[in-house]
Design a protein around this motif. Structure first.
Motif: not given
Lengths: 354, 408
Positions: A80-86
């Protein structure tokens, strides 16, 4: 008559598998499901490894490297994009913005796409690597593929921006379930079965038995080898994707010698060159390993499982070097014949009979 | 024919064992079941086995003293073999087959991340004995607790200690194949550079390395040697790395993390291990340790016939006692009640120091023990609470913030 028995036998086995899977998933037991899911992934690994190692005799020790690549590629695509950013803040922009999460109803199409892309990319890698390595044979190819496994691991550890390096890649969405694993298992077995009994498959066995003789009657060596290597890399990568989306966290350590050798044990026990053996091998090892786990818990003698499995491996090498099945496959016509004549009623696997 | 029937009989027995074991599950219902998940036969077993022994010892002592809430504690142990697929399977087994009230286990983050999400999904409290990555609570969830400090705390402590005692230039060598060593080195570097120190040379080696001559040659090529050497290594690499550095004539202080806390370092490196320092959870010394350590040392030796191998034995012991204490205070084995009780733990007297979970944190505030090896013996160099702790997420761009770490 034999063809019909074979078809009916296959249908009966498929039906039994379906009933087994449905009742297992209805039982709601995650524990038993996890055993059967792991088993399914092992079977795909062994069947696809056998396509390369067993059929063409090119003994690869590096297949787990393809699995690692499959796991990482699919997980990067589906994170998921949010996890990727993190967790992966330094990804290239196009990859950071990619999130395969398309759903059709409750069917995760994105996961299927991620798996297929991972499989195809890895097939491409296998073709490039195979162009060089498939020219070797015997010990040399084993060492070279082992080298490939080491290279994959080092690349994964150093490609920090994509893989988090040696740190655990976590928070992958869990998509893999019984149905995903066993659907892929059927596809893999069907493909490998068709290859084995095609002229292409025959030429693989021919050049395995005697390369020079095969060449002298005009059988091409390189192309079938490369084909087998690439197809088996595809399915190995698919298992990587399934594995990643089942366990949801993994590190480069998960895909190394331990796993590589346990897969080879299962293949050798089952029989190099036999698809039936590639199915029975993992089932046998799983049953022994799970039963021994209870024995360990009862006796507090932790570690004896590994000893028992090692002894089994040695016994198979000594007394049945071809494994339980050798090159042979299950023959429903023969079983049927035996059952009818009433002689082998207590013996479901007449292949074991000399 | 005879052989075949023998094999058939053996196989049937195995299957029978497999199936029958589940009918025996929960013969006793008046016990509190705790899952003990440790790698008892794989690559992590030199840390997990002592931790498991420590936890079992704690259970024995608790039961001898009358148990918890009037019930005996039953430890349910399964070997995970450092195999992540099996670790996930064992987690399902704890949840489903064993119906445990809580799980204690593991000393590495890979295993915790394989088992954690499953235990979290079942809403069962899970305390890790020795997995020190401070990122774990955010990765696993709110039912997860650590009995040990985070790597950022121990790395900051060693940076502060080394900066003060050894000097301002350092050599940094790290095992790039493992999360623990990578994180530890990163935290050390952050804190050391923040203090004003300089890393003159940074180098890596592969996790399965046995020969460090390439790295040592590069290190010796430096015009002036740094004041000290930070070597972030796994237990199985520490001995050879230290020995080979000393043999190459590098005799400055070597410092590292709790991966050094294994008897192997002295048995492999021998006297070469002099002037080696490391941070860990407690000094397992029956003469110079604190009272709880002396007591634990005696009990462990009596139970297993040998001294505790390392601080992980004490961490296993502490995790179990911490959990029992929380169950006692919760007054029930209800998961949420245990979780709340754990969160309110304050000044719990553990062997590895007093444990407090402050401000909703799932990582305890604990002092770091710095050990110096003198003549093949571990001796206490200092107990230290770092002034400033490097941030847990190495990707975050925030500057390190002062954290109110507990009093020791």
């Amino acid at each position: 008559m034999a063809g019909r028995a074979q078809r009916n036998g296959t249908l009966i086995v498929l039906g039994a598998l379906l009933i087994f899977l449905i009742s297992l998933s209805l039982s709601g037991s995650n524990f038993w499901q996890s055993i059967v899911i792991n088993l399914g992934m092992y079977i795909i690994l062994v069947v696809s490894l056998n396509l390369s190692n067993g059929f063409t005799g090119v003994f690869s020790l590096g297949h787990i490297g393809f699995m690692a690549l499959g796991a990482y590629i699919s997980a990067i695509l589906s994170l998921p994009l949010s996890q990727k950013a993190l967790y992966l803040p330094h990804l290239p922009a196009w990859l950071a913005a990619t999130h395969l999460d398309m759903m059709i109803g409750s069917f995760p199409l994105g996961f299927l796409l991620a798996t297929l892309i991972a499989g195809l990319v890895v097939t491409g890698v296998a073709l490039v690597v195979g162009l060089v390595l498939m020219r070797l044979s015997g010990t040399f190819v084993s060492l070279a593929t082992l080298g490939f496994l080491v290279i994959v691991r080092i690349v994964l550890i150093n490609a920090n921006d994509f893989t988090r390096g040696s740190r655990t890649f976590s928070n992958v969405t869990q998509y893999t379930d019984l149905w995903w694993v066993y659907a892929w298992l059927l596809v893999a077995i069907y493909m490998v079965w068709r290859i084995k009994f095609s002229p292409y498959g025959r030429s693989m066995f021919a050049q395995r038995e005697d390369t020079v003789a095969a060449q002298s009657v005009g059988i091409v060596i390189m192309r079938p080898r490369l084909f087998a290597f690439a197809v088996s890399a595809f399915f190995t990568a698919v298992v990587g994707a399934l594995w990643a989306h089942y366990l949801t966290s993994f590190s480069p350590n998960a895909f190394y010698f331990d796993l590589a050798f346990s897969i080879i044990t299962m293949m050798v026990v089952g029989g190099m060159g036999s698809i039936t053996g590639s199915i029975i091998g993992p089932i046998l090892i799983t049953i022994i390993s799970e039963s021994m786990r209870r024995v360990e818990d009862l006796t507090q003698l932790y570690g004896i499982t590994q000893i028992v499995l090692a002894v089994l491996f040695i016994l198979v090498i000594i007394f049945r070097p071809g494994g339980l099945f050798g090159d042979r496959e299950i023959n429903f016509a023969a079983i049927w014949g035996r059952l009818r004549s009433g002689r082998g009623a207590g013996e479901p696997k007449p292949q074991n009979v000399e | 024919m005879k052989i075949r029937s023998t094999i058939l009989v053996l196989f049937t027995v195995l299957v029978a064992v497999l199936l029958s074991s589940f009918s025996m599950v929960s013969a006793q219902t008046d016990t509190i079941k705790i899952g003990l998940g440790f790698d008892l036969s794989g690559a992590e077993s030199s840390l997990d086995l002592p931790a498991s022994n420590g936890a079992m010892l704690a259970i024995k002592e608790i039961n001898a003293a009358g148990g918890v809430l009037g019930k005996q504690i039953e430890g349910v142990s399964h070997d995970t073999r450092y195999d992540m697929a099996l670790t996930a399977q064992v987690a399902h087994q704890f949840v489903e087959q064993d119906n445990v009230s809580a799980v204690v286990g593991f000393t590495d983050s890979d295993s915790v991340l394989a088992a954690g999400p499953i235990i979290q999904a079942a809403k069962i409290p899970f305390i890790t004995a020795g997995a020190t990555s401070p990122l774990l609570p955010s990765q696993v969830g709110d039912m997860f607790f650590m009995a040990c400090f985070g790597d950022n705390v121990q790395a900051s402590a060693s940076a502060e200690y080394a900066y003060k005692n050894f000097g301002h230039t350092a050599y940094l060598l790290l095992d790039q194949g493992v999360e623990y060593t990578t994180l530890l080195a990163g935290y050390f570097k952050t804190r050391f550079e923040q203090l004003g120190g300089t890393i003159v040379l940074e180098d890596t080696y592969a996790d399965d390395a046995t020969d460090f001559s390439t790295q040592i040659t590069k290190l010796r090529a430096l015009s002036t040697q740094p004041d000290f050497y930070f070597v972030s290594a796994m237990p199985y690499n520490v001995g050879p790395a230290v020995l080979q550095m000393r043999q190459a004539g590098i005799d400055g202080p070597i410092i590292g993390g709790d991966g050094y806390d294994t008897p192997d370092i002295v048995s492999v490196a021998g006297d070469s291990a002099n002037n080696v320092y490391f941070t860990t959870h407690a000094l397992m010394d029956p003469d110079n340790g604190t009272d709880p350590i002396k007591k634990f040392f005696a009990a462990y030796s009596a139970e297993y016939g040998h001294a505790p191998e390392n601080a992980f034995a004490a961490l296993g012991y502490d995790s179990m006692n911490l959990l029992a204490d929380a169950i006692k205070r919760a007054g029930s084995t209800d998961a949420t009640a245990i979780q709340q009780a754990l969160l309110q733990t304050s000044d719990f007297p553990g062997v590895t120091g007093s444990i407090t979970f402050a401000n909703g944190s799932h990582i305890p505030q604990k002092a770091v023990t710095i050990i110096k090896i003198v003549d093949q013996k571990f001796t206490l160099a200092q107990e230290l609470v770092p002034e400033i702790v490097a941030p847990a997420n190495p990707e975050s761009t925030e500057t390190p913030t002062a954290e109110a770490t507990a009093s020791s």
